[in-house]
Design a protein around this motif. Structure first.
Motif, PDB file in Angstrom:
ATOM      1  N   THR A  41     -66.757  48.940  41.055  1.00  0.00           N
ATOM      2  CA  THR A  41     -65.743  48.926  42.107  1.00  0.00           C
ATOM      3  C   THR A  41     -65.664  47.554  42.764  1.00  0.00           C
ATOM      4  O   THR A  41     -64.568  47.051  43.045  1.00  0.00           O
ATOM      5  CB  THR A  41     -66.013  50.033  43.141  1.00  0.00           C
ATOM      6  N   ARG A  42     -66.803  46.929  42.979  1.00  0.00           N
ATOM      7  CA  ARG A  42     -66.784  45.582  43.552  1.00  0.00           C
ATOM      8  C   ARG A  42     -66.125  44.593  42.582  1.00  0.00           C
ATOM      9  O   ARG A  42     -65.374  43.713  42.994  1.00  0.00           O
ATOM     10  CB  ARG A  42     -68.190  45.124  43.904  1.00  0.00           C
ATOM     11  N   LYS A  65     -62.518  62.284  45.195  1.00  0.00           N
ATOM     12  CA  LYS A  65     -62.973  60.957  45.624  1.00  0.00           C
ATOM     13  C   LYS A  65     -61.830  60.082  46.122  1.00  0.00           C
ATOM     14  O   LYS A  65     -62.054  59.026  46.699  1.00  0.00           O
ATOM     15  CB  LYS A  65     -63.717  60.253  44.495  1.00  0.00           C
ATOM     16  N   ASN A  70     -63.094  55.252  56.340  1.00  0.00           N
ATOM     17  CA  ASN A  70     -63.451  54.909  54.960  1.00  0.00           C
ATOM     18  C   ASN A  70     -64.499  53.788  54.936  1.00  0.00           C
ATOM     19  O   ASN A  70     -64.208  52.634  54.626  1.00  0.00           O
ATOM     20  CB  ASN A  70     -62.194  54.515  54.174  1.00  0.00           C
ATOM     21  N   GLU A  71     -65.726  54.152  55.255  1.00  0.00           N
ATOM     22  CA  GLU A  71     -66.803  53.169  55.358  1.00  0.00           C
ATOM     23  C   GLU A  71     -67.076  52.451  54.041  1.00  0.00           C
ATOM     24  O   GLU A  71     -67.413  51.264  54.041  1.00  0.00           O
ATOM     25  CB  GLU A  71     -68.066  53.848  55.888  1.00  0.00           C
ATOM     26  N   ALA A  72     -66.934  53.144  52.935  1.00  0.00           N
ATOM     27  CA  ALA A  72     -67.202  52.513  51.634  1.00  0.00           C
ATOM     28  C   ALA A  72     -66.239  51.353  51.383  1.00  0.00           C
ATOM     29  O   ALA A  72     -66.651  50.280  50.938  1.00  0.00           O
ATOM     30  CB  ALA A  72     -67.107  53.542  50.510  1.00  0.00           C
ATOM     31  N   VAL A  73     -64.963  51.544  51.681  1.00  0.00           N
ATOM     32  CA  VAL A  73     -64.001  50.467  51.438  1.00  0.00           C
ATOM     33  C   VAL A  73     -64.169  49.339  52.459  1.00  0.00           C
ATOM     34  O   VAL A  73     -63.942  48.176  52.139  1.00  0.00           O
ATOM     35  CB  VAL A  73     -62.550  50.988  51.346  1.00  0.00           C
ATOM     36  N   HIS A  74     -64.596  49.658  53.679  1.00  0.00           N
ATOM     37  CA  HIS A  74     -64.849  48.588  54.654  1.00  0.00           C
ATOM     38  C   HIS A  74     -65.947  47.666  54.141  1.00  0.00           C
ATOM     39  O   HIS A  74     -65.849  46.432  54.264  1.00  0.00           O
ATOM     40  CB  HIS A  74     -65.225  49.151  56.020  1.00  0.00           C
ATOM     41  N   ALA A  75     -66.996  48.241  53.547  1.00  0.00           N
ATOM     42  CA  ALA A  75     -68.082  47.423  52.991  1.00  0.00           C
ATOM     43  C   ALA A  75     -67.587  46.582  51.816  1.00  0.00           C
ATOM     44  O   ALA A  75     -67.934  45.398  51.702  1.00  0.00           O
ATOM     45  CB  ALA A  75     -69.241  48.319  52.557  1.00  0.00           C
ATOM     46  N   LEU A  76     -66.774  47.171  50.946  1.00  0.00           N
ATOM     47  CA  LEU A  76     -66.204  46.413  49.825  1.00  0.00           C
ATOM     48  C   LEU A  76     -65.309  45.288  50.325  1.00  0.00           C
ATOM     49  O   LEU A  76     -65.371  44.167  49.820  1.00  0.00           O
ATOM     50  CB  LEU A  76     -65.392  47.334  48.908  1.00  0.00           C
TER      51      LEU A  76
END
Length: 185
Positions: free
Chosen positions: A114-115, A34, A142-148
């Protein structure tokens, strides 16, 4: 070391990473599947120790172990982007602080964790009154971190080419952060 409590998630604190004492722990985090975007998948414990000893010796880069309710749960790096990581890749401003964070892998995920971590990291960085903006450079994939990042107020400024990746240079001012998380606090 400072602490912050996030409703329903628990208490977060930060302590300096000790390259000798923490190398095995951090190795288990940065080599986990991950953590692919951390780009340390092939590192040995000795490699991790060496890399974090270099950070500890660097006058403009620091690493911290993030604690959740007293237990190690995430990694945070803070750096001066005019002197490390982003030198020559963007026009740094006084008060800019660079940041990386990594949440430890777990078999028992906590919804919203994570948020809550990135919110605690940002609050920690903005505790310093000299910090005007936080600057990050996550991999474009890294789409997940862009959203965060967007959830805590970051705006993408531009796509940049770093030696190890293509990244979205993103910034977040104190005001953007407070506006983004104000309702959640």
């Amino acid at each position: 070391m400072s602490t912050a409590t996030t409703r329903a998630i628990g208490t977060f604190a930060f302590r300096p990473l000790d390259p000798l004492a923490d190398a095995e722990l951090v190795h288990s985090w940065v080599t986990h599947p991950k953590a692919a975007f951390w780009m340390m998948q092939d590192h040995s414990v000795a490699d991790v120790r060496r890399d974090y000893a270099a950070i500890a010796a660097h006058p403009h880069h620091d690493a911290f172990i993030g604690l959740h309710d007293g237990e190690p749960a995430f990694l945070m790096e803070r750096y001066d982007p005019s002197k490390a990581e982003l030198v020559g890749l963007y026009e740094a401003r006084p008060g800019d602080v660079g940041m990386h964070f990594l949440v430890a892998p777990t078999d028992t995920p906590l919804h919203g964790f994570t948020r809550a971590v990135i919110t605690a990291v940002m609050a920690e960085l903005f505790r310093d009154p000299a910090t005007e903006r936080v600057v990050v450079e996550p991999d474009v994939r890294n789409e997940a971190v862009h959203a965060l990042n967007a959830a805590v107020g970051f705006e993408i400024v531009e796509r940049i080419a770093k030696p190890e990746k293509d990244a979205y240079l993103s910034v977040c001012t104190r005001e953007q952060f407070l506006a983004a998380v104000g309702a959640a606090r």
